[in-house]
Motif scaffolding. Structure first.
Motif, PDB file in Angstrom:
ATOM      1  N   THR A   1       0.855  -1.184   0.000  1.00 23.40           N
ATOM      2  CA  THR A   1       0.000   0.000   0.000  1.00 23.40           C
ATOM      3  C   THR A   1       0.890   1.233   0.000  1.00 23.40           C
ATOM      4  N   ALA A   2       0.676   2.141  -0.927  1.00 20.64           N
ATOM      5  CA  ALA A   2       1.503   3.346  -0.999  1.00 20.64           C
ATOM      6  C   ALA A   2       1.365   4.163   0.280  1.00 20.64           C
ATOM      7  N   MET A   3       2.492   4.535   0.861  1.00 18.11           N
ATOM      8  CA  MET A   3       2.529   5.277   2.118  1.00 18.11           C
ATOM      9  C   MET A   3       3.570   6.382   2.028  1.00 18.11           C
TER      10      MET A   3
ATOM     11  N   HIS B   1      -2.132   6.803  15.070  1.00 18.22           N
ATOM     12  CA  HIS B   1      -1.498   7.279  13.836  1.00 18.22           C
ATOM     13  C   HIS B   1      -1.701   6.318  12.669  1.00 18.22           C
ATOM     14  N   GLN B   2      -2.025   5.074  12.935  1.00 16.57           N
ATOM     15  CA  GLN B   2      -2.241   4.161  11.820  1.00 16.57           C
ATOM     16  C   GLN B   2      -3.374   4.658  10.929  1.00 16.57           C
ATOM     17  N   TRP B   3      -4.296   5.438  11.485  1.00 16.34           N
ATOM     18  CA  TRP B   3      -5.357   6.084  10.699  1.00 16.34           C
ATOM     19  C   TRP B   3      -5.022   7.550  10.444  1.00 16.34           C
ATOM     20  N   TRP B   4      -4.787   8.327  11.511  1.00 13.63           N
ATOM     21  CA  TRP B   4      -4.599   9.772  11.408  1.00 13.63           C
ATOM     22  C   TRP B   4      -3.111  10.078  11.428  1.00 13.63           C
ATOM     23  N   GLY B   5      -2.553  10.186  10.222  1.00 16.32           N
ATOM     24  CA  GLY B   5      -1.117  10.362  10.042  1.00 16.32           C
ATOM     25  C   GLY B   5      -0.635   9.458   8.931  1.00 16.32           C
ATOM     26  N   ASN B   6      -0.919   8.152   9.038  1.00 16.02           N
ATOM     27  CA  ASN B   6      -0.470   7.211   8.018  1.00 16.02           C
ATOM     28  C   ASN B   6      -1.451   7.103   6.856  1.00 16.02           C
TER      29      ASN B   6
END
Length: 428
Positions: free
Chosen positions: A175-177, A282-287
């Motif tokens: 998944t592009a990050m 952060h896995q949701w809000w940030g990543n």
């Protein structure tokens, strides 16, 4: 609604990195990395004569394109590579870089523990684009002594034994990050694993036994479930957490690092879970939903702080939530007494001070609390969920959050955002 206040959108680069493939030789006693990285990228709307990357303190040994040597220049942490010919708009190509270095930060060597791990600055171990709006997939290989274990972002692939006795550990982040959430940790780790629904939770540390690791991270599954519910997006893949020698804590894509000292503190007092929750949020809000530029960094850190408090409210009760709110308010009042309070959206983020970080982390969280009070729980959480779902896998500015919350509220929130996000704010 169009905002009168500028949103400071990220500048264009002329290209888009699609994929990184890096192999790193890590010499822990020497504190040195040697690497080879191949970047696949596409030119944007105009012919592209050169590739401009962040390269930290790395020394670039060579640059090639289709086996042909390229000219390059490095200065002030930037690497400019002249392509063999300008890349036409929309076309793709690959450039391979070989490099080495002893970075002073970003790649941490704890030789006394035979450990190495990353902290934020990906360009200190792989030439890359540091900007948070640049997303790409990653293949990563680490060459390490055979007695070490390793964890990294992405799906673990089969490792292989090298002729010199070392082991090459491999991962693929499909998944592009953003590049700043790439990373890894390696050391003589003890390892514990637990199943949680369709996911597996992995825990690593040098100094903690598997039973202690399960005790330290006992609340992880509940955190992921809570944040998934608030986001309206299930957690995807395995989640890994490691206790390393020294760090204030770092989120990566599916991996979080905290210090051994923090793990000891949780064993002594199982209520001290704020940092663990912050990195999980952060896995949701940030990543997954990422600020388009560091000027909007509060959309990462203010959100993670606020969601930490929301989880504490869920897990430990209202008093735990209110203690967090009181702490934020106290920090903001201290800024105002010093005359260093400012708007959440910054005109730049080149040399942030400790007070600037307080604005982003603590004031950002306080503003979300105030918005929750303004809208009420039903509307607030519905708006936050819609915002997160709409921008999953995307980069955002503050106006995107405002629009989602206005849609949920059914009215303009311009006065609130002008005061608290684009202005210094009112009474706290």
């Amino acid at each position: 609604m169009a905002l009168a206040t500028p949103v400071f959108a990220a500048s264009t680069r002329g290209f888009d990195v699609l994929h990184y493939a890096a192999t790193l030789d890590l010499d822990i006693p020497a504190g040195e990395v040697r690497g080879e990285a191949t970047l696949r990228f596409r030119a944007d709307e105009a012919p592209l004569p050169r590739l401009l990357l962040d390269s930290g303190e790395l020394v670039i040994d060579s640059a090639t394109q289709n086996g042909k040597a390229l000219a390059f220049e490095r200065a002030d942490g930037k690497l400019s590579v002249t392509l063999s010919e300008p890349l036409r708009a929309g076309a793709e190509t690959r450039v391979t870089l070989r490099y080495h270095g002893k970075p002073g930060h970003g790649l941490e060597f704890a030789a006394e523990r035979n450990e190495v791990y990353t902290i934020f600055s990906t360009s200190q171990w792989m030439p890359s684009v540091d900007a948070p709006d640049e997303r790409a997939t990653l293949e990563l290989a680490l060459r390490l002594p055979k007695q070490l274990q390793a964890t990294a972002v992405g799906q673990a692939l089969p490792s292989r034994r090298l002729e010199d006795g070392r082991v090459e550990h491999r991962w693929h982040l499909r998944t592009a990050m953003p590049g700043y959430v790439y990373g890894f940790a390696a050391g003589p780790y003890q390892h514990a694993v637990q199943s949680h629904g369709r996911n597996r939770l992995h825990y690593y540390a040098v100094d903690r036994s598997p039973p202690e690791l399960r005790q330290v991270f006992a609340a992880t599954g509940d955190m992921l479930d809570f944040f998934a519910g608030r986001a309206g997006l299930a957690y995807e893949g395995d989640y890994q957490q490691a206790l390393v020698a020294r760090t204030i804590g770092q989120e990566m894509a599916g991996l979080s690092l905290m210090s051994e000292t923090y793990g000891e503190r949780v064993l002594d007092d199982p209520t001290q879970l704020g940092l663990m929750a912050h990195e999980a949020a952060h896995q949701w809000w940030g990543n997954r939903v990422t600020c388009a530029g560091w000027e909007h960094f509060w959309l990462n850190e203010g959100f993670a702080n606020f969601m930490t408090a929301a989880w504490l409210q869920h897990a430990q009760g209202e008093e735990a939530y209110q203690q967090m709110v009181t702490g934020w308010r106290t920090r903001v009042l201290a800024l105002r007494e010093k005359g260093t309070d400012r708007a959440l959206v910054f005109p730049d983020w080149n040399k942030p001070s400790a007070d600037d970080r307080t604005v982003v982390y603590q004031k950002g969280a306080l503003v979300l609390h105030l918005l929750r009070q303004e809208l009420g729980d039903e509307v607030f959480w519905r708006g936050l969920r819609a915002y997160t779902q709409a921008h999953d896998g995307r980069s955002v500015v503050s106006a995107d959050f405002q629009q989602a919350m206005e849609a949920a509220a059914g009215r303009s929130l311009q006065p609130f955002f002008e005061m608290w996000v684009y202005g210094v704010g009112g009474e706290v």
